[in-house]
Scaffold this motif. Structure first.
Motif: not given
Ligand code: PLP
Length: 332
Positions: A138-148, A268-282
């Motif tokens: 088991y390991y926890v790798l970490t990565s600094p990320v900028g403004d996606y 007539r609507g909106e559609a979106a994808l959600t996930g940790t990396a990008a939060v919400l993308t239309p």
């Protein structure tokens, strides 16, 4: 900052399972592993992982976003794969240790520290195709990320795939490499043939999710998304957005729906994808059977913008944390 996924901090937290027990959590340098060519994970995909973020607030305080949810999900993934996993309390401690070890490298918001807890079956036995690995790392790798979204939020072109499955029933809720391997050729083909960004999997017409993000449709005062029935990943971002949508007065409906209903309502609507990396993308356009179907006017809709901003404000520390999603960094 380097592209997401290629830059890491110099230290990680690790623990080893051997002879029926887990070793104490340890902070170690990030360095290549030495694995025997017969290692279980290399042949039988005995692995699962998580992806979550730690944020630094403008006052310097650091918090994790809903780590409890990721710990529960990793436990479920490990259970499905018959992989040993440290106790939830040890997992929680490992996340705090991993962040604490690299605290000076956490970029200010909108940057963050991405955490990648991972489990690997490392027993050396290619005869063990039908039994669990008796050794696990088991390991926890970490990565600094900028403004996606430094380049702006561009609505995606999404192919609707009504035949191929992303995963198999039940296994769809497991965050494991095998599911990505199964979906990859569909995604690459859609990119090459249609210039699509992503594939929305809808086997037999049942709208599920994309290769690495949950999917939702908003039309009128209703947000529609598939229920957690084992075919899709129970996204933490999905859950957060559904909660904020209900708070904002949207009617949140979790039920099965078809490609036909999706494509009828999308204009007539909106559609979106959600996930940790990008939060919400239309989603701006659906590609289906040679047609291009525009979602609303093809731009990000008002509900999507509003929900995205609300979630980002909670993650950054700017908005009050009414649901208790920010967990202050412990120890130190
Ligand atoms: C990780 C993942 C998601 C998003 O989950 P979050 O908890 O919101 O990051 C959605 N679908 C799949 C297939 C995933 O692997």
């Amino acid at each position: 900052m380097a592209a997401f996924g290629t830059e890491f901090t110099a230290q990680m937290v690790t623990s080893h399972y051997e002879n029926g027990q887990w070793s104490a959590l340890d902070v170690v340098p990030v360095a290549p592993f030495s694995l025997h060519p017969a290692t279980h994970v290399l042949h039988y995909a005995s692995e699962c992982f998580e992806g979550l973020k730690a944020y630094r607030r403008s006052n310097g305080d650091v918090h994790l976003f809903r780590p409890d949810r990721h710990i529960v999900r990793m436990g479920n993934s490990a259970a499905q794969l018959l992989l040993e996993i440290p106790e939830p309390a040890a997992l929680e401690q490992s996340l705090h240790m991993a962040v604490r070890a690299v605290i000076d490298e956490i970029p200010a918001y909108p940057g963050s520290l991405y955490l990648r807890p991972t489990l690997l079956g490392v027993e050396q036995d290619i005869g063990a195709a039908a039994r669990p690995s008796q050794k696990v790392i088991y390991y926890v790798l970490t990565s600094p990320v900028g403004d996606y979204f430094a380049g702006g939020l561009k609505p995606l072109r999404v192919k609707v795939e009504d035949q191929a499955m992303r995963s198999t029933p039940g296994f769809g809720a497991v965050k494991t490499g095998g599911n990505y391997a199964a979906a990859m050729r569909q995604v690459v083909r859609a990119q090459q043939e249609l210039g699509a960004d992503q594939v929305l999997f809808a086997p037999g017409g049942d709208v599920q999710e994309t290769g690495a993000a949950n999917f939702m449709l908003i039309e009128g005062d209703e947000l529609l998304t598939k229920p957690l029935d084992g075919t899709i990943l129970p996204g933490v971002t999905r859950d957060s957005i559904l909660t904020l949508a209900a708070d904002a007065g949207l009617k949140v409906t979790e039920r099965d729906f078809t490609v036909e209903e999706l494509l009828e309502r999308a204009p007539r609507g909106e559609a979106a994808l959600t996930g940790t990396a990008a939060v919400l993308t239309p989603v701006g356009t659906f590609l289906y059977n040679g047609q291009e179907i525009s979602v609303g006017d093809g731009q990000m809709g008002s509900w999507s913008s509003r929900l995205r901003e609300q979630l980002c404000a909670i993650q950054s520390g700017e908005a009050p944390d009414v649901h208790g999603w920010r967990v202050p960094l412990k120890g130190g």
